[in-house]
Design a protein around this motif. Sequence first.
Motif, PDB file in Angstrom:
ATOM      1  N   ASN A  93       3.359  -0.172  -0.450  1.00 16.29           N
ATOM      2  CA  ASN A  93       4.386   0.788  -0.835  1.00 16.29           C
ATOM      3  C   ASN A  93       4.226   1.442  -2.204  1.00 16.29           C
ATOM      4  O   ASN A  93       4.951   2.380  -2.514  1.00 16.29           O
ATOM      5  CB  ASN A  93       5.763   0.112  -0.771  1.00 16.29           C
ATOM      6  CG  ASN A  93       6.153  -0.193   0.649  1.00 16.29           C
ATOM      7  OD1 ASN A  93       6.360   0.708   1.451  1.00 16.29           O
ATOM      8  ND2 ASN A  93       6.225  -1.469   0.977  1.00 16.29           N
ATOM      9  N   PHE A  94       3.301   0.966  -3.019  1.00 13.38           N
ATOM     10  CA  PHE A  94       3.127   1.513  -4.366  1.00 13.38           C
ATOM     11  C   PHE A  94       1.665   1.888  -4.596  1.00 13.38           C
ATOM     12  O   PHE A  94       0.767   1.166  -4.182  1.00 13.38           O
ATOM     13  CB  PHE A  94       3.586   0.504  -5.424  1.00 13.38           C
ATOM     14  CG  PHE A  94       5.057   0.208  -5.373  1.00 13.38           C
ATOM     15  CD1 PHE A  94       5.972   1.017  -6.028  1.00 13.38           C
ATOM     16  CD2 PHE A  94       5.535  -0.872  -4.651  1.00 13.38           C
ATOM     17  CE1 PHE A  94       7.328   0.750  -5.978  1.00 13.38           C
ATOM     18  CE2 PHE A  94       6.891  -1.150  -4.584  1.00 13.38           C
ATOM     19  CZ  PHE A  94       7.791  -0.332  -5.253  1.00 13.38           C
ATOM     20  N   THR A  95       1.458   3.013  -5.302  1.00 11.62           N
ATOM     21  CA  THR A  95       0.092   3.422  -5.636  1.00 11.62           C
ATOM     22  C   THR A  95      -0.442   2.518  -6.747  1.00 11.62           C
ATOM     23  O   THR A  95       0.325   1.819  -7.430  1.00 11.62           O
ATOM     24  CB  THR A  95       0.057   4.890  -6.111  1.00 11.62           C
ATOM     25  OG1 THR A  95       0.791   5.001  -7.341  1.00 11.62           O
ATOM     26  CG2 THR A  95       0.642   5.832  -5.059  1.00 11.62           C
ATOM     27  N   ASP A  96      -1.746   2.548  -6.961  1.00 11.30           N
ATOM     28  CA  ASP A  96      -2.351   1.739  -8.021  1.00 11.30           C
ATOM     29  C   ASP A  96      -1.777   2.097  -9.395  1.00 11.30           C
ATOM     30  O   ASP A  96      -1.551   1.217 -10.229  1.00 11.30           O
ATOM     31  CB  ASP A  96      -3.873   1.920  -8.025  1.00 11.30           C
ATOM     32  CG  ASP A  96      -4.544   1.321  -6.790  1.00 11.30           C
ATOM     33  OD1 ASP A  96      -3.906   0.462  -6.125  1.00 11.30           O
ATOM     34  OD2 ASP A  96      -5.682   1.716  -6.473  1.00 11.30           O
ATOM     35  N   LYS A 119      12.045   6.133  -4.606  1.00  3.48           N
ATOM     36  CA  LYS A 119      11.353   6.570  -3.390  1.00  3.48           C
ATOM     37  C   LYS A 119      12.353   6.783  -2.251  1.00  3.48           C
ATOM     38  O   LYS A 119      12.265   7.755  -1.505  1.00  3.48           O
ATOM     39  CB  LYS A 119      10.287   5.545  -2.981  1.00  3.48           C
ATOM     40  CG  LYS A 119       9.083   5.522  -3.915  1.00  3.48           C
ATOM     41  CD  LYS A 119       8.160   4.358  -3.567  1.00  3.48           C
ATOM     42  CE  LYS A 119       7.013   4.261  -4.523  1.00  3.48           C
ATOM     43  NZ  LYS A 119       5.763   4.791  -3.996  1.00  3.48           N
ATOM     44  N   GLU A 120      13.321   5.870  -2.131  1.00  5.52           N
ATOM     45  CA  GLU A 120      14.351   6.007  -1.101  1.00  5.52           C
ATOM     46  C   GLU A 120      15.199   7.252  -1.351  1.00  5.52           C
ATOM     47  O   GLU A 120      15.529   7.991  -0.418  1.00  5.52           O
ATOM     48  CB  GLU A 120      15.249   4.767  -1.078  1.00  5.52           C
ATOM     49  CG  GLU A 120      14.579   3.536  -0.506  1.00  5.52           C
ATOM     50  CD  GLU A 120      14.498   3.563   1.013  1.00  5.52           C
ATOM     51  OE1 GLU A 120      15.241   4.312   1.663  1.00  5.52           O
ATOM     52  OE2 GLU A 120      13.664   2.812   1.554  1.00  5.52           O
ATOM     53  N   ALA A 121      15.567   7.498  -2.611  1.00  4.52           N
ATOM     54  CA  ALA A 121      16.372   8.682  -2.944  1.00  4.52           C
ATOM     55  C   ALA A 121      15.594   9.962  -2.669  1.00  4.52           C
ATOM     56  O   ALA A 121      16.140  10.929  -2.131  1.00  4.52           O
ATOM     57  CB  ALA A 121      16.816   8.613  -4.406  1.00  4.52           C
ATOM     58  N   VAL A 122      14.307   9.970  -3.007  1.00  7.77           N
ATOM     59  CA  VAL A 122      13.463  11.143  -2.737  1.00  7.77           C
ATOM     60  C   VAL A 122      13.376  11.386  -1.235  1.00  7.77           C
ATOM     61  O   VAL A 122      13.538  12.515  -0.757  1.00  7.77           O
ATOM     62  CB  VAL A 122      12.054  10.967  -3.350  1.00  7.77           C
ATOM     63  CG1 VAL A 122      11.089  12.016  -2.829  1.00  7.77           C
ATOM     64  CG2 VAL A 122      12.130  11.005  -4.867  1.00  7.77           C
ATOM     65  N   ALA A 133      11.796   1.027   9.271  1.00  5.80           N
ATOM     66  CA  ALA A 133      11.816   0.141   8.106  1.00  5.80           C
ATOM     67  C   ALA A 133      10.418  -0.275   7.658  1.00  5.80           C
ATOM     68  O   ALA A 133      10.212  -0.587   6.494  1.00  5.80           O
ATOM     69  CB  ALA A 133      12.658  -1.092   8.408  1.00  5.80           C
ATOM     70  N   GLY A 134       9.453  -0.289   8.550  1.00  7.98           N
ATOM     71  CA  GLY A 134       8.113  -0.736   8.193  1.00  7.98           C
ATOM     72  C   GLY A 134       7.208   0.362   7.657  1.00  7.98           C
ATOM     73  O   GLY A 134       6.054   0.120   7.328  1.00  7.98           O
ATOM     74  N   ALA A 135       7.712   1.592   7.552  1.00  8.30           N
ATOM     75  CA  ALA A 135       6.880   2.716   7.099  1.00  8.30           C
ATOM     76  C   ALA A 135       6.511   2.563   5.628  1.00  8.30           C
ATOM     77  O   ALA A 135       7.317   2.137   4.805  1.00  8.30           O
ATOM     78  CB  ALA A 135       7.608   4.028   7.324  1.00  8.30           C
ATOM     79  N   SER A 136       5.293   2.910   5.317  1.00  8.65           N
ATOM     80  CA  SER A 136       4.811   2.852   3.939  1.00  8.65           C
ATOM     81  C   SER A 136       5.472   3.942   3.102  1.00  8.65           C
ATOM     82  O   SER A 136       5.757   5.028   3.583  1.00  8.65           O
ATOM     83  CB  SER A 136       3.290   3.049   3.921  1.00  8.65           C
ATOM     84  OG  SER A 136       2.840   3.224   2.598  1.00  8.65           O
ATOM     85  N   MET A 137       5.686   3.649   1.823  1.00  7.71           N
ATOM     86  CA  MET A 137       6.267   4.631   0.909  1.00  7.71           C
ATOM     87  C   MET A 137       5.243   5.107  -0.115  1.00  7.71           C
ATOM     88  O   MET A 137       5.601   5.652  -1.152  1.00  7.71           O
ATOM     89  CB  MET A 137       7.475   4.018   0.197  1.00  7.71           C
ATOM     90  CG  MET A 137       8.645   3.783   1.106  1.00  7.71           C
ATOM     91  SD  MET A 137       9.378   5.318   1.667  1.00  7.71           S
ATOM     92  CE  MET A 137      10.926   5.250   0.838  1.00  7.71           C
ATOM     93  N   LYS A 138       3.961   4.914   0.168  1.00  8.69           N
ATOM     94  CA  LYS A 138       2.914   5.306  -0.771  1.00  8.69           C
ATOM     95  C   LYS A 138       2.768   6.819  -0.901  1.00  8.69           C
ATOM     96  O   LYS A 138       2.185   7.294  -1.864  1.00  8.69           O
ATOM     97  CB  LYS A 138       1.575   4.721  -0.324  1.00  8.69           C
ATOM     98  CG  LYS A 138       1.063   3.661  -1.250  1.00  8.69           C
ATOM     99  CD  LYS A 138      -0.291   3.168  -0.810  1.00  8.69           C
ATOM    100  CE  LYS A 138      -0.855   2.252  -1.856  1.00  8.69           C
ATOM    101  NZ  LYS A 138      -2.039   1.554  -1.430  1.00  8.69           N
TER     102      LYS A 138
END
Length: 189
Positions: A93-96, A119-122, A133-138
């Motif tokens: 879920n997070f970039t490097d 990320k949720e607000a965006v 729910a399992g979708a990546s937020m990257k």
Amino acid sequence: MITNSLVKIKDHPPFTPDLESPVLLNPLARVTRDKAGELSFPPKLTSAPTPDLANLSTIKETLKKTGDTAGVGVDQELISSFPSHNPTFVTRNFTDKEVTYCNAQPNSTASFTARWAGKEAVFKSLGVASKGAGASMKDIEILPDESGVPQVHLYGDAKAAAEGKNITHIHLSLSHSDTVAIAFAQATF
């Protein structure tokens, strides 16, 4: 209590029918007590001040520059329940760059949680259907600019969704206490 004068029931409003609108629409209208002890408004009311229009053109120009709002989103997360200790969750879920930034903060869990709320607000401000729910937020990256203001960078599906709605910028505000992280996002054309 003995004279039954604790509550005085009114049988009419403190204004005449012709003063009803001026009284109700004037924030400066004040009631007075006459010689008999009755409350009433004077026939000549204090007029409401005329608005100062000197800054009207400045306000109009400022509002033109901000653009139209495409959507807004807000999210709040409890820091103690956020799984920043789970490397699989963080990697998915997070970039490097986000991981490096959050790990360098005094309270990395609060930093991860605030970014997740962001990320949720965006996502909500984009107004697109959820992938579950399992979708990546990257695809949503949140990093501070040189002055510390959070900046949103979109990639992949998130970028395509924004472009499909002609969204050009997302304003983001992040905040957290010791227990809760909150974020507010505003997508603009």
